[in-house]
Design an enzyme around this catalytic site. Sequence first.
Site, PDB file in Angstrom:
ATOM      1  N   LYS A  26       0.828  -1.194   0.000  1.00  0.00           N
ATOM      2  CA  LYS A  26       0.000   0.000   0.000  1.00  0.00           C
ATOM      3  C   LYS A  26       0.870   1.254   0.000  1.00  0.00           C
ATOM      4  O   LYS A  26       0.657   2.170  -0.793  1.00  0.00           O
ATOM      5  CB  LYS A  26      -0.907  -0.029   1.240  1.00  0.00           C
ATOM      6  CG  LYS A  26      -1.996   1.014   1.229  1.00  0.00           C
ATOM      7  CD  LYS A  26      -2.842   0.965   2.493  1.00  0.00           C
ATOM      8  CE  LYS A  26      -3.855  -0.171   2.461  1.00  0.00           C
ATOM      9  NZ  LYS A  26      -4.654  -0.255   3.710  1.00  0.00           N
ATOM     10  N   ARG A  95      -2.954   3.149   8.663  1.00  0.00           N
ATOM     11  CA  ARG A  95      -3.317   1.859   8.072  1.00  0.00           C
ATOM     12  C   ARG A  95      -2.114   0.949   7.985  1.00  0.00           C
ATOM     13  O   ARG A  95      -0.997   1.385   7.705  1.00  0.00           O
ATOM     14  CB  ARG A  95      -3.797   2.042   6.625  1.00  0.00           C
ATOM     15  CG  ARG A  95      -5.096   2.755   6.447  1.00  0.00           C
ATOM     16  CD  ARG A  95      -5.269   3.038   4.958  1.00  0.00           C
ATOM     17  NE  ARG A  95      -6.244   4.075   4.716  1.00  0.00           N
ATOM     18  CZ  ARG A  95      -7.430   3.853   4.143  1.00  0.00           C
ATOM     19  NH1 ARG A  95      -7.775   2.654   3.762  1.00  0.00           N
ATOM     20  NH2 ARG A  95      -8.259   4.851   3.949  1.00  0.00           N
ATOM     21  N   GLY A 104      -8.131  -7.031   4.781  1.00  0.00           N
ATOM     22  CA  GLY A 104      -8.949  -7.117   5.984  1.00  0.00           C
ATOM     23  C   GLY A 104      -8.274  -7.843   7.132  1.00  0.00           C
ATOM     24  O   GLY A 104      -8.868  -8.059   8.184  1.00  0.00           O
ATOM     25  N   MET A 106      -5.405  -7.011   8.719  1.00  0.00           N
ATOM     26  CA  MET A 106      -4.769  -6.194   9.736  1.00  0.00           C
ATOM     27  C   MET A 106      -5.547  -4.911   9.966  1.00  0.00           C
ATOM     28  O   MET A 106      -6.602  -4.706   9.377  1.00  0.00           O
ATOM     29  CB  MET A 106      -3.320  -5.947   9.357  1.00  0.00           C
ATOM     30  CG  MET A 106      -2.515  -7.250   9.477  1.00  0.00           C
ATOM     31  SD  MET A 106      -0.782  -6.975   9.178  1.00  0.00           S
ATOM     32  CE  MET A 106      -0.834  -6.276   7.552  1.00  0.00           C
ATOM     33  N   ARG A 339      -3.943  -1.245  -5.973  1.00  0.00           N
ATOM     34  CA  ARG A 339      -3.124  -2.458  -5.876  1.00  0.00           C
ATOM     35  C   ARG A 339      -3.603  -3.413  -6.953  1.00  0.00           C
ATOM     36  O   ARG A 339      -4.701  -3.256  -7.489  1.00  0.00           O
ATOM     37  CB  ARG A 339      -3.247  -3.093  -4.499  1.00  0.00           C
ATOM     38  CG  ARG A 339      -4.670  -3.405  -4.121  1.00  0.00           C
ATOM     39  CD  ARG A 339      -4.762  -3.898  -2.684  1.00  0.00           C
ATOM     40  NE  ARG A 339      -6.162  -4.047  -2.311  1.00  0.00           N
ATOM     41  CZ  ARG A 339      -6.581  -4.245  -1.078  1.00  0.00           C
ATOM     42  NH1 ARG A 339      -5.725  -4.316  -0.088  1.00  0.00           N
ATOM     43  NH2 ARG A 339      -7.858  -4.386  -0.820  1.00  0.00           N
ATOM     44  N   HIS A 457     -15.962  -8.887   2.347  1.00  0.00           N
ATOM     45  CA  HIS A 457     -14.984  -9.844   2.870  1.00  0.00           C
ATOM     46  C   HIS A 457     -15.195 -11.233   2.292  1.00  0.00           C
ATOM     47  O   HIS A 457     -14.283 -11.870   1.792  1.00  0.00           O
ATOM     48  CB  HIS A 457     -15.082  -9.879   4.404  1.00  0.00           C
ATOM     49  CG  HIS A 457     -14.144 -10.870   5.021  1.00  0.00           C
ATOM     50  ND1 HIS A 457     -14.534 -12.148   5.343  1.00  0.00           N
ATOM     51  CD2 HIS A 457     -12.839 -10.773   5.330  1.00  0.00           C
ATOM     52  CE1 HIS A 457     -13.496 -12.793   5.852  1.00  0.00           C
ATOM     53  NE2 HIS A 457     -12.451 -11.987   5.856  1.00  0.00           N
ATOM     54  N   GLU A 746      11.767 -44.404  -4.801  1.00  0.00           N
ATOM     55  CA  GLU A 746      10.824 -44.086  -3.723  1.00  0.00           C
ATOM     56  C   GLU A 746      11.343 -44.567  -2.377  1.00  0.00           C
ATOM     57  O   GLU A 746      10.803 -44.229  -1.333  1.00  0.00           O
ATOM     58  CB  GLU A 746       9.441 -44.682  -4.013  1.00  0.00           C
ATOM     59  CG  GLU A 746       9.467 -46.148  -4.403  1.00  0.00           C
ATOM     60  CD  GLU A 746       8.103 -46.678  -4.858  1.00  0.00           C
ATOM     61  OE1 GLU A 746       7.076 -46.100  -4.470  1.00  0.00           O
ATOM     62  OE2 GLU A 746       8.079 -47.691  -5.586  1.00  0.00           O
ATOM     63  N   SER A 765      11.635 -42.751 -12.088  1.00  0.00           N
ATOM     64  CA  SER A 765      10.456 -41.930 -11.843  1.00  0.00           C
ATOM     65  C   SER A 765      10.360 -41.775 -10.329  1.00  0.00           C
ATOM     66  O   SER A 765      10.264 -42.760  -9.601  1.00  0.00           O
ATOM     67  CB  SER A 765       9.217 -42.628 -12.400  1.00  0.00           C
ATOM     68  OG  SER A 765       8.080 -41.847 -12.116  1.00  0.00           O
ATOM     69  N   ASP A 770       5.793 -42.144  -1.568  1.00  0.00           N
ATOM     70  CA  ASP A 770       6.493 -43.060  -0.675  1.00  0.00           C
ATOM     71  C   ASP A 770       7.832 -42.498  -0.229  1.00  0.00           C
ATOM     72  O   ASP A 770       8.255 -42.719   0.904  1.00  0.00           O
ATOM     73  CB  ASP A 770       6.679 -44.423  -1.353  1.00  0.00           C
ATOM     74  CG  ASP A 770       5.404 -45.255  -1.251  1.00  0.00           C
ATOM     75  OD1 ASP A 770       4.393 -44.704  -0.779  1.00  0.00           O
ATOM     76  OD2 ASP A 770       5.410 -46.434  -1.634  1.00  0.00           O
ATOM     77  N   CYS A 832       6.262 -39.144 -10.461  1.00  0.00           N
ATOM     78  CA  CYS A 832       4.885 -39.602 -10.617  1.00  0.00           C
ATOM     79  C   CYS A 832       4.137 -39.592  -9.290  1.00  0.00           C
ATOM     80  O   CYS A 832       3.039 -40.087  -9.186  1.00  0.00           O
ATOM     81  CB  CYS A 832       4.835 -40.983 -11.259  1.00  0.00           C
ATOM     82  SG  CYS A 832       5.628 -42.255 -10.272  1.00  0.00           S
ATOM     83  N   TYR A 852      10.294 -34.892 -17.050  1.00  0.00           N
ATOM     84  CA  TYR A 852       8.834 -34.757 -17.069  1.00  0.00           C
ATOM     85  C   TYR A 852       8.255 -34.847 -15.667  1.00  0.00           C
ATOM     86  O   TYR A 852       8.910 -35.331 -14.743  1.00  0.00           O
ATOM     87  CB  TYR A 852       8.192 -35.825 -17.964  1.00  0.00           C
ATOM     88  CG  TYR A 852       8.298 -37.235 -17.446  1.00  0.00           C
ATOM     89  CD1 TYR A 852       7.340 -37.745 -16.549  1.00  0.00           C
ATOM     90  CD2 TYR A 852       9.341 -38.054 -17.838  1.00  0.00           C
ATOM     91  CE1 TYR A 852       7.450 -39.030 -16.061  1.00  0.00           C
ATOM     92  CE2 TYR A 852       9.455 -39.350 -17.349  1.00  0.00           C
ATOM     93  CZ  TYR A 852       8.507 -39.838 -16.460  1.00  0.00           C
ATOM     94  OH  TYR A 852       8.611 -41.100 -15.970  1.00  0.00           O
TER      95      TYR A 852
END
Lengths: 875, 875
Positions: A26, A95, A104, A106, A339, A457, A746, A765, A770, A832, A852
């Site tokens: 702000k 503010r 909203g 603070m 903003r 809000h 894994e 992969s 896990d 994956c 990937y």
Amino acid sequence: MVSVMKKYVYYFTEGNKSMKEVLGGKGANLAEMTRIRIPVPPGFTITTEACAYYSKSRKWPTELKGQVKKSLERLEKQMGSKLGDKQNPLFISVRSGAAASMPGMMDTILNLGMNDEAVKAVAAKSKNERFAWDSYRRFIQMFGDVVMGVDHKYFEELLEAAKEAKGFKYDTEFSANDLKKIVIAYKELVKKYAGKHFPQEPSEQLSMAINAVFGSWNNDRAITYRKLNNITGLLGTAVNIQAMVFGNMGETSGTGVCFTRDPATGKNEFYGEYLMNAQGEDVVAGIRTPLPIVELKKQMPKQYHELVKMRDMLEKHYKDMQDIEFTIQEGKLYILQTRNGKRTAHAAVRIAVDMVKEKLIDEKTALLRVPAQQLDQLLHKTLDNEGKKKVKLLAKGLPASPGAVVGKIVFHAEHAVEMAEKGEKVILVRTETSPEDIKGMNAAQGILTARGGMTSHAAVVARGMGKCCVSGVSDIKVKEDEKQLVIKELVLKEGDFITLDGGTGEVFHGKIPLVDPVLGGEFGVLMKWADKHRKLNVRTNADTPHDSKVARGFGAEGIGLCRTEHMFFEGDRIQAVREMILADNLEGRKKALAKLLPMQRSDFIGIFTEMKGLPVTIRLLDPPLHEFLPKEEEDIAELAKTMGVSKEKIKSKIEDLHEFNPMLGHRGCRLGIIFPEISEMQARAIFEAAADVKKKGITVKPEVMVPLVGIVKELELQKELIEKVAAEVMKEKKVKIDYMIGTMIEVPRAAITADEIAKVAEFFSFGTNDLTQMGLGLSRDDAGKFLPKYVDMGIYEKDPFQALDQQGVGELMKIAVAKGRKANKKLKLGICGEHGGEPSSVEFCHKIGLDYVSCSPYRVPIARLAAAQAVVRGK
Amino acid sequence: MVSVMKKYVYYFTEGNKSMKEVLGGKGANLAEMTRIRIPVPPGFTITTEACAYYSKSRKWPTELKGQVKKSLERLEKQMGSKLGDKQNPLFISVRSGAAASMPGMMDTILNLGMNDEAVKAVAAKSKNERFAWDSYRRFIQMFGDVVMGVDHKYFEELLEAAKEAKGFKYDTEFSANDLKKIVIAYKELVKKYAGKHFPQEPSEQLSMAINAVFGSWNNDRAITYRKLNNITGLLGTAVNIQAMVFGNMGETSGTGVCFTRDPATGKNEFYGEYLMNAQGEDVVAGIRTPLPIVELKKQMPKQYHELVKMRDMLEKHYKDMQDIEFTIQEGKLYILQTRNGKRTAHAAVRIAVDMVKEKLIDEKTALLRVPAQQLDQLLHKTLDNEGKKKVKLLAKGLPASPGAVVGKIVFHAEHAVEMAEKGEKVILVRTETSPEDIKGMNAAQGILTARGGMTSHAAVVARGMGKCCVSGVSDIKVKEDEKQLVIKELVLKEGDFITLDGGTGEVFHGKIPLVDPVLGGEFGVLMKWADKHRKLNVRTNADTPHDSKVARGFGAEGIGLCRTEHMFFEGDRIQAVREMILADNLEGRKKALAKLLPMQRSDFIGIFTEMKGLPVTIRLLDPPLHEFLPKEEEDIAELAKTMGVSKEKIKSKIEDLHEFNPMLGHRGCRLGIIFPEISEMQARAIFEAAADVKKKGITVKPEVMVPLVGIVKELELQKELIEKVAAEVMKEKKVKIDYMIGTMIEVPRAAITADEIAKVAEFFSFGTNDLTQMGLGLSRDDAGKFLPKYVDMGIYEKDPFQALDQQGVGELMKIAVAKGRKANKKLKLGICGEHGGEPSSVEFCHKIGLDYVSCSPYRVPIARLAAAQAVVRGK
């Protein structure tokens, strides 16, 4: 020691938009606007560093007092009025404003400087006694609540009682005398609940207010908001002190909030709301329902056109959709704040694409304008049109946040959390929401409020969360205490089902079926840009031809994980699987596996055909065998009957297979090593299917993935077996199949010894589900008892099963990538685990150089965008 | 391509003792003995590389045939006789011999060269027709069995039948004519079972024999032996071809095995056995019970003295106790083989210490002479003297391997394995053992045989395994098929209890209590040397004052792991623990914890007092709470009654606490974080105890250990709490306590992020049990279903719960050590997993620079020796 004077206060003319870290969003914007000659009331900003200092030591840095004093004097000089002056008093707002937007969350104090003397000066000067006393009343209420800790409900009760006594409907009906009495009553209220007098001295008011704003950085609401929004690493909030302008100076004054474009749809249309004779908080807090901004054109055409000019200036300057607060004081327009505006995913996509067309921004910037996680919203379901006709439309409100949801009514935030934890789908229904409701809103499927506009809000927070929200439904009455939602004659109770359409603002009684979304237009354009820029391929986790098809529709470039065990549960397959498990010897197992072979083969034929030459990674059987056996007595009896064996035999097998820690038990490749016939059957099904599909002229690229490898020898053994079967099938079918053999990483040991494993594997992969469980020693099924608390306590920043734990699990991945690539330059690397569709995790995968990511079909677009953003950000 | 001729054959004069890798242990020693002019029959050795080549390709390397031919010609020239010669035939032995000793595991062929012609030449030349035919008979039997695969039982049955027909007791009673007939029958037997004629051509015999020895490297027995003894990385076996000398040429011939010192006690006394008119295999195989070596002094004094001379020469040369095979052929002594003798731990210690005194070796060499793992034997229990008087002494045999055991009789190796897997303690009882019994011997507590001497298979293998063994008990008859052990009139059945004393050779009926061993003498000397050289400190895992005392007796230098939860189970404590778990709120938990406080405090007082100023690492509560609740219906009912709550409440709590993977569940510091009051109570107990003990004038060094830390924040929170309590107690008690706070490194993530954790921890203790479970993804409780098979298949070289998996878990430790020390130079590092008492793991801990290892009290001496050996080996 030579002490260098540190600058803790910046006059608005001293800053600019690049100083967010220090001045807050702000403050930096107020400075920037001042710089580009937007009509901003003058003022100055106390830095976030001062807040950090205060948070730590509970006192101000030595330099601060003098700097505030100096800036205040400059402000008084500029305004030609003085704080606390008996003739010409200055009023200021105080503010909060951090580097990240926390709407909203603070505190804000307006009309500071008001006291028993100043009120008279204002009355005399403005010739508007009512305005003067209303301002004083407002100030005591706000200051009493925010700074002195007197619950705002006491003030409101008192105000309501006064209205009732007079038979008034609106605050505006109070006369100056009424307000004088209220001020006296308010001051007593402060004395009673705060235990001390309301301070008359403006300088005391100011330092108390500054401290309150500093303190608001660490109130519960703010902490929760930061946690929910993953806002970390900030010093604190800045404090903006600005000359007050008044929207409540009578009928030529007003205040409003506007967006340079529609924050719900993204349409390039001026959008906003205002209230005449009101202060800004009245609009944002949703207490009175405001008017749409177009009404202002009729009411105050000059000011409206000036505002439209400001809108254009600000959007061009900031090159993003702006959320602007303005006030008109006796016909003069002031911009109080600008903003970047919060927006729905839909709007974000449209605005980003439109702005590229308008040459405001470039493609790369556009890619960063849409939070990848938000795309989820676009993929949200909508209401079934036919279904809509069959239920009753109860009411219509504002389409505050899109999406469609069905759920049970719940009236309190805490209750929403409780019910959601039990797996219930709930809709939070409130007269209006407040920052205390955040957790409940997060837990609910959607939000319905009786009051509040598009910028209330409820609306702002719901859009941020990507939750469906219908607000300002004036036809309904919400009785939170009685737990009733009253719509004319109809009374709905807690637990009753309603359906919301956040796209239209409609509220329906009962449940309406939901249908899948249709994508295209700007979404398609954005996705094309994402694909152009990203380096990571995006695959999908899919176990069926249907899922494969859906995923291809979302742009998946292959299957990264096809879990064969899911196929084992269907229809009469489970029967054959159980036969295999119950067999006493190899012969018996082989017989049962022979029944499974054609079924698995036909699954793979379906998937290979659907994926039309794209790579398909198939994981061999992973779960422990006991998962395939029944648990309940009657199911056991049933199975015994069909299998023609005794119940005891089945029970004894179940007993045999019982494990204390199945996660770390006899599963993954350990099955294929102890029972090679299982891997053999699966390999045969894969290669026979591949051969059949290839013969039909379709390219096929199977990648056989061995799960749970911890030591290279496991992979060697399984690879040998798979290669043997592949060679057999290719010989039998007289066709050559291009295939790869690789493994999931894994088990932590696999990551640590990735160099050894990479000599045998053609691809890795990362099974990060896990890897997280083992690497962190956390059972996903059990962690519910403490993990949420851990996240609340900040031990883990985020749930490591949702967002990859980059320091821990990520470090293991880095080790595996480095060691793996060193040992095998051609090694293909992917992920994956479910993290493959979570933006921060996708970015991490890009950074460490994976080839990937693979995720569930509906997350494919998210991963595509996140992968592109990672590239853009990385530059 | 230029091919360089590779040397696959070494004449004995070409090698030396350093060439074990290539020539095998036996070959290298034969060469070495030849070199130092020990009377060794001449010969040559085919290298292990040739075996490796053969194992891979099933054929000989090209060069081999020519090299064998050349060496054979040299041998024929040296011996003045020729293989297959009709007048003057040469006979040779063909023996296996790898770089590591594998007694009886691989194949040996004697008398090669014998055929229908040669037998006549021998008869003529030796003027001993009986000897000639007996040699031929033996050769066919051995060759038929080992090379042609005809089960030796067929030959023995035939021989037994012939003896019976003649009414003979011994083989020696056969006449030449009898043997001629047996030879004919043997040849028919070979034709019948092998499907082809016994080969008459000596060169064919030789290549078949070489191939058989090569092949024996990979027979099941050899593979099992290597696995059990952790012999890896060898190429194969060498093949030793040596001129035959005959111990069975009549009454001036004989053969024997001797040790330069007593392999059971280590006493410096010549020790051995021999048989007259026999070949070597007769002694080793334990078929005839041989005579003690001192008898030879009377029978053949000249040869005996020559043998004693050889004994001295060889021991001085090799500087270690030697196991020597000799043969006397018609009065001339030949040494056939020497090697370092296997010995009991007792003997190893005594020989090592004596040899230092005798200045044969230095201290460091002495330290390496005792396999640390073997010390376990010395710490073995012995029979209680009083108890001994109360049971019946059944019989007395040879004290073949020390120790005392009680167990159930079992007659078959496989059955021993099965029963041991069920947790039964068994004693394997056999007429004699053979290599096929190895697994059963390993599974049994002890071994009892009716036949065989101190150097029989049973005795040698049992000593190697550190198992108690009583052999050659001629009073007993073992009927394996009927499962009976017959001692005069008494018939014992499978499952009956007997007690063995391996130190005296006594066999008792029933069970005798066992008592702890007393250490000292040479053991004490060796331990002193170990302490002088080692760098690692050795601590113990002890939870009680009693264990602490025992461990100090074994030389523990502190407690590395005191598990507080064990204290929770005792007496009425479990009641308070359960009260805590069942409490609905903090108040209730605190009330229950207050009851536990004085009990824990008194435990710690006992331990601190016992440890007299040595450091004591106390781990806070680790197991999941459900472990403290009852499982059985009736225990639940009982608990409900005592606690005055409903059964349903307890069951519902049990249900609540149930976990799918408790290993990865709510345990360790996760308890202390969710229930800080538990850690608080434990910390208070520790510091109050420390204060009390310190006030008594005893130094006290508590080290508080936080378990299962995965992320530094967990440790920070617990540390804060512990420090707070410590400060409170020190203030209350007015005493300063020197303490440390650290953590276990047992979660992979902790190892990976050790730099972060080391900033907060003062010490790390590697919890390698859990680190193995999580790092390898192996549940120790469940791995039984596949881990033994994994070890059999060579996937894991050793059980990773016994010997640290250095490549995987060890790598995690290395990462943690490097990162931890970098972040905190003063960080103290230790290990408290069970690996802390396993020699290869201790060596690893030394190599990666830990400060200490901690193990169970009885393993402390092992760790001390292993730590010293690591230093000596590292140089």
